[in-house]
Design an enzyme around this catalytic site. Structure first.
Site, PDB file in Angstrom:
ATOM      1  CG  PHE A  79     -14.711  -6.964  18.312  1.00 28.61           C
ATOM      2  CD1 PHE A  79     -14.346  -5.629  18.400  1.00 28.61           C
ATOM      3  CD2 PHE A  79     -14.621  -7.744  19.460  1.00 28.61           C
ATOM      4  CE1 PHE A  79     -13.891  -5.080  19.603  1.00 28.61           C
ATOM      5  CE2 PHE A  79     -14.158  -7.221  20.664  1.00 28.61           C
ATOM      6  CZ  PHE A  79     -13.800  -5.876  20.740  1.00 28.61           C
ATOM      7  CE1 TYR A 138      -7.801   1.341   8.417  1.00 26.12           C
ATOM      8  CE2 TYR A 138      -9.166  -0.211   7.197  1.00 26.12           C
ATOM      9  CZ  TYR A 138      -8.853   0.441   8.372  1.00 26.12           C
ATOM     10  OH  TYR A 138      -9.593   0.232   9.512  1.00 26.12           O
ATOM     11  NE  ARG A 188      -4.737   4.293   9.030  1.00 28.22           N
ATOM     12  CZ  ARG A 188      -4.258   3.632  10.104  1.00 28.22           C
ATOM     13  NH1 ARG A 188      -2.984   3.438  10.228  1.00 28.22           N
ATOM     14  NH2 ARG A 188      -5.063   3.183  11.029  1.00 28.22           N
ATOM     15  CE1 TYR A 232     -11.100   3.118   9.845  1.00 31.23           C
ATOM     16  CE2 TYR A 232     -12.632   1.734   8.633  1.00 31.23           C
ATOM     17  CZ  TYR A 232     -12.184   2.279   9.826  1.00 31.23           C
ATOM     18  OH  TYR A 232     -12.839   1.974  10.994  1.00 31.23           O
ATOM     19  CG  ASN A 273      -7.559   2.010  18.980  1.00 28.66           C
ATOM     20  OD1 ASN A 273      -7.571   3.197  18.642  1.00 28.66           O
ATOM     21  ND2 ASN A 273      -6.928   1.088  18.284  1.00 28.66           N
ATOM     22  CE  LYS A 325       6.959 -10.197  12.470  1.00 20.94           C
ATOM     23  NZ  LYS A 325       6.184 -11.286  13.164  1.00 20.94           N
ATOM     24  CG  ASP A 332      -0.009   4.838  12.993  1.00 21.82           C
ATOM     25  OD1 ASP A 332       0.712   4.125  13.700  1.00 21.82           O
ATOM     26  OD2 ASP A 332      -1.257   4.796  13.030  1.00 21.82           O
TER      27      ASP A 332
HETATM   28  N1  LIG Z   1     -13.401  -2.329  16.980  1.00 20.14           N
HETATM   29  C1  LIG Z   1     -13.065  -1.066  17.072  1.00 20.14           C
HETATM   30  O1  LIG Z   1     -12.345  -0.654  17.970  1.00 20.14           O
HETATM   31  C2  LIG Z   1     -13.553  -0.069  16.074  1.00 20.14           C
HETATM   32  C3  LIG Z   1     -12.962   1.184  16.094  1.00 20.14           C
HETATM   33  C4  LIG Z   1     -13.396   2.159  15.208  1.00 20.14           C
HETATM   34  C5  LIG Z   1     -14.422   1.895  14.342  1.00 20.14           C
HETATM   35  N2  LIG Z   1     -15.007   0.659  14.345  1.00 20.14           N
HETATM   36  C6  LIG Z   1     -16.124   0.466  13.412  1.00 20.14           C
HETATM   37  O2  LIG Z   1     -17.133  -0.332  14.048  1.00 20.14           O
HETATM   38  C7  LIG Z   1     -17.739  -1.196  13.094  1.00 20.14           C
HETATM   39  C8  LIG Z   1     -17.632  -2.643  13.572  1.00 20.14           C
HETATM   40  O3  LIG Z   1     -16.275  -2.911  13.812  1.00 20.14           O
HETATM   41  P1  LIG Z   1     -15.794  -4.353  14.355  1.00 20.14           P
HETATM   42  O4  LIG Z   1     -14.565  -4.112  15.143  1.00 20.14           O
HETATM   43  O5  LIG Z   1     -16.950  -5.092  14.955  1.00 20.14           O
HETATM   44  O6  LIG Z   1     -15.375  -5.038  12.977  1.00 20.14           O
HETATM   45  P2  LIG Z   1     -15.673  -6.521  12.435  1.00 20.14           P
HETATM   46  O7  LIG Z   1     -14.879  -6.646  11.176  1.00 20.14           O
HETATM   47  O8  LIG Z   1     -15.481  -7.496  13.517  1.00 20.14           O
HETATM   48  O9  LIG Z   1     -17.255  -6.479  12.089  1.00 20.14           O
HETATM   49  C9  LIG Z   1     -17.742  -5.981  10.867  1.00 20.14           C
HETATM   50  C10 LIG Z   1     -18.827  -6.956  10.415  1.00 20.14           C
HETATM   51  O10 LIG Z   1     -19.460  -6.419   9.257  1.00 20.14           O
HETATM   52  C11 LIG Z   1     -19.716  -7.491   8.362  1.00 20.14           C
HETATM   53  N3  LIG Z   1     -19.807  -6.951   6.989  1.00 20.14           N
HETATM   54  C12 LIG Z   1     -18.845  -6.259   6.315  1.00 20.14           C
HETATM   55  N4  LIG Z   1     -19.277  -5.987   5.069  1.00 20.14           N
HETATM   56  C13 LIG Z   1     -20.520  -6.522   4.957  1.00 20.14           C
HETATM   57  C14 LIG Z   1     -21.489  -6.563   3.913  1.00 20.14           C
HETATM   58  N5  LIG Z   1     -21.250  -6.012   2.722  1.00 20.14           N
HETATM   59  N6  LIG Z   1     -22.679  -7.180   4.153  1.00 20.14           N
HETATM   60  C15 LIG Z   1     -22.937  -7.751   5.357  1.00 20.14           C
HETATM   61  N7  LIG Z   1     -22.060  -7.751   6.385  1.00 20.14           N
HETATM   62  C16 LIG Z   1     -20.868  -7.133   6.180  1.00 20.14           C
HETATM   63  C17 LIG Z   1     -18.518  -8.421   8.529  1.00 20.14           C
HETATM   64  O11 LIG Z   1     -18.840  -9.737   8.101  1.00 20.14           O
HETATM   65  C18 LIG Z   1     -18.251  -8.332  10.035  1.00 20.14           C
HETATM   66  O12 LIG Z   1     -18.920  -9.356  10.732  1.00 20.14           O
HETATM   67  C19 LIG Z   1     -17.028  -0.923  11.769  1.00 20.14           C
HETATM   68  O13 LIG Z   1     -17.814   0.014  11.020  1.00 20.14           O
HETATM   69  C20 LIG Z   1     -15.711  -0.269  12.172  1.00 20.14           C
HETATM   70  O14 LIG Z   1     -15.248   0.659  11.178  1.00 20.14           O
HETATM   71  C21 LIG Z   1     -14.588  -0.347  15.159  1.00 20.14           C
HETATM   72  O1  LIG Z   2      -9.834   0.464  16.405  1.00 24.20           O
HETATM   73  C1  LIG Z   2     -10.008   1.657  16.178  1.00 24.20           C
HETATM   74  O2  LIG Z   2     -10.338   2.515  17.004  1.00 24.20           O
HETATM   75  C2  LIG Z   2      -9.817   2.207  14.795  1.00 24.20           C
HETATM   76  O3  LIG Z   2      -8.454   2.221  14.523  1.00 24.20           O
HETATM   77  C3  LIG Z   2      -7.853   1.074  13.985  1.00 24.20           C
HETATM   78  O4  LIG Z   2      -6.631   1.590  13.530  1.00 24.20           O
HETATM   79  P1  LIG Z   2      -5.339   1.330  14.425  1.00 24.20           P
HETATM   80  O5  LIG Z   2      -5.577   1.687  15.847  1.00 24.20           O
HETATM   81  O6  LIG Z   2      -4.189   1.982  13.724  1.00 24.20           O
HETATM   82  O7  LIG Z   2      -5.298  -0.248  14.256  1.00 24.20           O
HETATM   83  P2  LIG Z   2      -4.299  -1.371  14.772  1.00 24.20           P
HETATM   84  O8  LIG Z   2      -4.131  -2.317  13.643  1.00 24.20           O
HETATM   85  O9  LIG Z   2      -4.876  -1.900  16.024  1.00 24.20           O
HETATM   86  O10 LIG Z   2      -2.853  -0.689  15.033  1.00 24.20           O
HETATM   87  C4  LIG Z   2      -2.625   0.046  16.208  1.00 24.20           C
HETATM   88  C5  LIG Z   2      -1.154   0.434  16.225  1.00 24.20           C
HETATM   89  O11 LIG Z   2      -0.384  -0.746  16.458  1.00 24.20           O
HETATM   90  C6  LIG Z   2       0.647  -0.846  15.460  1.00 24.20           C
HETATM   91  N1  LIG Z   2       0.898  -2.292  15.278  1.00 24.20           N
HETATM   92  C7  LIG Z   2      -0.093  -3.118  14.864  1.00 24.20           C
HETATM   93  C8  LIG Z   2       0.138  -4.477  14.753  1.00 24.20           C
HETATM   94  C9  LIG Z   2       1.420  -5.011  15.075  1.00 24.20           C
HETATM   95  O12 LIG Z   2       1.689  -6.227  15.001  1.00 24.20           O
HETATM   96  N2  LIG Z   2       2.397  -4.131  15.487  1.00 24.20           N
HETATM   97  C10 LIG Z   2       2.167  -2.799  15.600  1.00 24.20           C
HETATM   98  O13 LIG Z   2       3.082  -2.025  15.975  1.00 24.20           O
HETATM   99  C11 LIG Z   2       0.077  -0.118  14.248  1.00 24.20           C
HETATM  100  O14 LIG Z   2       1.137   0.320  13.402  1.00 24.20           O
HETATM  101  C12 LIG Z   2      -0.644   1.044  14.929  1.00 24.20           C
HETATM  102  O15 LIG Z   2       0.280   2.076  15.237  1.00 24.20           O
HETATM  103  C13 LIG Z   2      -8.657   0.545  12.809  1.00 24.20           C
HETATM  104  O16 LIG Z   2      -8.573   1.514  11.747  1.00 24.20           O
HETATM  105  C14 LIG Z   2     -10.114   0.358  13.143  1.00 24.20           C
HETATM  106  O17 LIG Z   2     -10.362  -0.724  14.001  1.00 24.20           O
HETATM  107  C15 LIG Z   2     -10.697   1.532  13.774  1.00 24.20           C
HETATM  108  O18 LIG Z   2     -11.026   2.484  12.821  1.00 24.20           O
END
Ligand SMILES: NC(=O)c1ccc[n+]([C@@H]2O[C@H](COP(=O)([O-])OP(=O)(O)OC[C@H]3O[C@@H](n4cnc5c(N)ncnc54)[C@H](O)[C@@H]3O)[C@@H](O)[C@H]2O)c1
Ligand SMILES: O=C(O)[C@H]1O[C@H](OP(=O)(O)OP(=O)(O)OC[C@H]2O[C@@H](n3ccc(=O)[nH]c3=O)[C@H](O)[C@@H]2O)[C@H](O)[C@@H](O)[C@@H]1O
Length: 385
Positions: free
Chosen positions: A24, A101, A178, A181, A210, A247, A333
């Protein structure tokens, strides 16, 4: 017109090894780098569906500046070579969906700590800069969440604002898997920080709060497993597309601040192109102005989707579910996630721009345009399996 950094220095073209580029965040970062900079990206991932539009056709203006390398960093000897021929490595690879997780704690710990070790080692040994993606989840729960429910101190920012260089990391007990991670992310942060202190590794750590937008996770049963449980944006989008109640886990009382992926990518580009200002720092990247409870998010997404799709919302837009039922044993959480913005403002002069309503409008427009038809087909004739 040469591009200059925040201190007026000309930005020279770089080669960036982006691990997890197919995800993403990676896909949006690749789009930004291709369309607005002269840099070259070695895109490393096991999948490339989300960046295919950047790799083909050869007539694309940036052709040759992005190469896809399909490899799993767990066991691929090509990794070190890619890091050595790059100026900067960005590591995004992780299992980062909460449903995993507490159900796949070993995979989660390996993915977020063990598998990242060689990346840090290769960068340190070869004197290469590293930008590593951690998470706001390393803060865990707020100090205020341990105060009596009616304590006025809960309203005191000192008890809930999350600051990179002062806030503690507060997780639940080991039985609450949980936190596998966040704890793995905390330890890789500490390892990177120690490589910086002891061996001079040039690093930046990013703590996303987020980030949401198009291409986040998947829609179960359409472009991901039917029984898969993605993060909340995709869960709620899926419910809206299927005209099911959203949900709310444990009543949806947890709070989050959501930031538009495009605002967040601006911050990452500033880190990439201003090493003198970004190296040695940990950065919160979020939008403190976009705080909602999960229940409020569900209500807002229902309103926005109604506007985007032209369909009235269903009778019962939300239902409460227990975390045990939704995630299984060991769930816990974060109560509240508000990023302190002092350090990123000072170092990079960056602030987020997009309101929650606006980011949901553009994201749900994308979701509806991309999935509504496929969902209609799936509902019309449920697949054999
Ligand atoms: N999206 C968010 O809001 C958010 C929030 C907090 C932290 N992060 C961190 O940012 C990073 C990217 O998150 P994202 O939302 O893009 O997640 P994502 O799951 O969309 O992207 C992660 C990518 O890493 C690749 N990957 C995982 N393991 C691999 C491996 N062993 N070898 C090669 N590729 C591998 C997956 O195929 C995937 O395309 C992660 O480290 C995540 O913990 C994201
Ligand atoms: O995105 C982030 O910044 C970080 O936090 C996320 O954790 P969280 O925010 O808990 O992930 P969600 O699955 O998006 O859940 C957000 C909240 O929505 C709630 N939820 C989720 C899904 C649903 O269908 N209903 C619902 O109430 C969860 O219980 C939680 O309280 C993930 O851990 C990672 O993407 C990252 O580390």
């Amino acid at each position: 017109m040469a591009r200059v950094d925040l201190d007026g220095n000309v930005i020279n073209p770089m080669t960036i090894c982006m691990i997890g580029a197919g995800g993403f965040i990676g896909s949006h970062l690749c789009e930004k780098l291709m369309s607005e900079t002269p840099h070259t990206v070695l895109a490393v991932d096991v999948y490339n569906d989300k960046i295919k539009h950047l790799l083909e056709p050869d007539s694309l203006p940036w052709n040759g500046r992005i190469q896809f390398h399909r490899l799993n960093i767990k066991n691929d000897s090509r990794l070190e070579g890619l890091i050595k021929c790059s100026d900067l490595t960005i590591n995004l690879a992780a299992i980062c969906t909460p449903a995993d997780y507490n159900t796949r704690p070993l995979d989660t710990i390996y993915s977020n700590f063990i598998d990242a070790l060689p990346v840090v080692k290769y960068c340190s040994e070869n004197n290469k800069r590293l930008i590593h993606f951690s998470t706001c989840e390393v803060y865990g729960k707020t100090i205020g969440s341990f105060l009596p429910k009616d304590s006025p101190l809960r309203q005191d920012p000192a008890y809930y604002i999350l600051k990179e260089d002062t806030s503690p990391c507060i997780f639940g007990s080991v039985e609450k898997q949980r936190w596998s991670y966040a704890c793995a992310k905390q330890l890789i942060e500490r390892l990177i920080y120690a490589e910086g202190a002891e061996n001079g590794l040039e690093f930046t750590i990013v703590r996303p709060f987020n980030w949401i937008g198009p291409r986040m996770d998947f829609i179960p049963g359409i472009d991901g497993p039917s029984e898969g449980v993605p993060r909340v944006l995709a869960c709620f989008s899926n419910n809206l597309l299927r005209r099911e109640p959203l949900k709310l886990v444990d009543g949806g009382e947890s709070q989050r601040t959501f930031i538009y992926i495009k605002d967040a990518i601006e911050a990452v580009l500033l880190m990439i192109e201003n090493p003198a200002r970004a190296s040695g720092h940990i950065f919160n990247v979020g939008n403190p102005n976009n705080e909602v409870t999960v229940r409020q998010l569900a209500e807002m997404m229902t309103q926005v989707y109604s506007k985007v799709s032209g369909e009235d919302s269903i009778e019962t837009p939300t239902i409460d579910v227990s975390s045990k039922e939704f995630y299984g044993e060991g769930y816990d959480d974060s109560d509240k996630r508000i990023p302190d913005m002092t350090i990123i403002n000072k170092q990079l002069g960056w602030n987020p721009k997009t309101s929650l309503w606006d980011l949901l409008e553009s994201t749900l427009t994308y979701q509806h345009r991309t999935y509504a038809e496929a969902i209609k087909q799936a509902i019309a004739k449920p697949s054999a399996n």
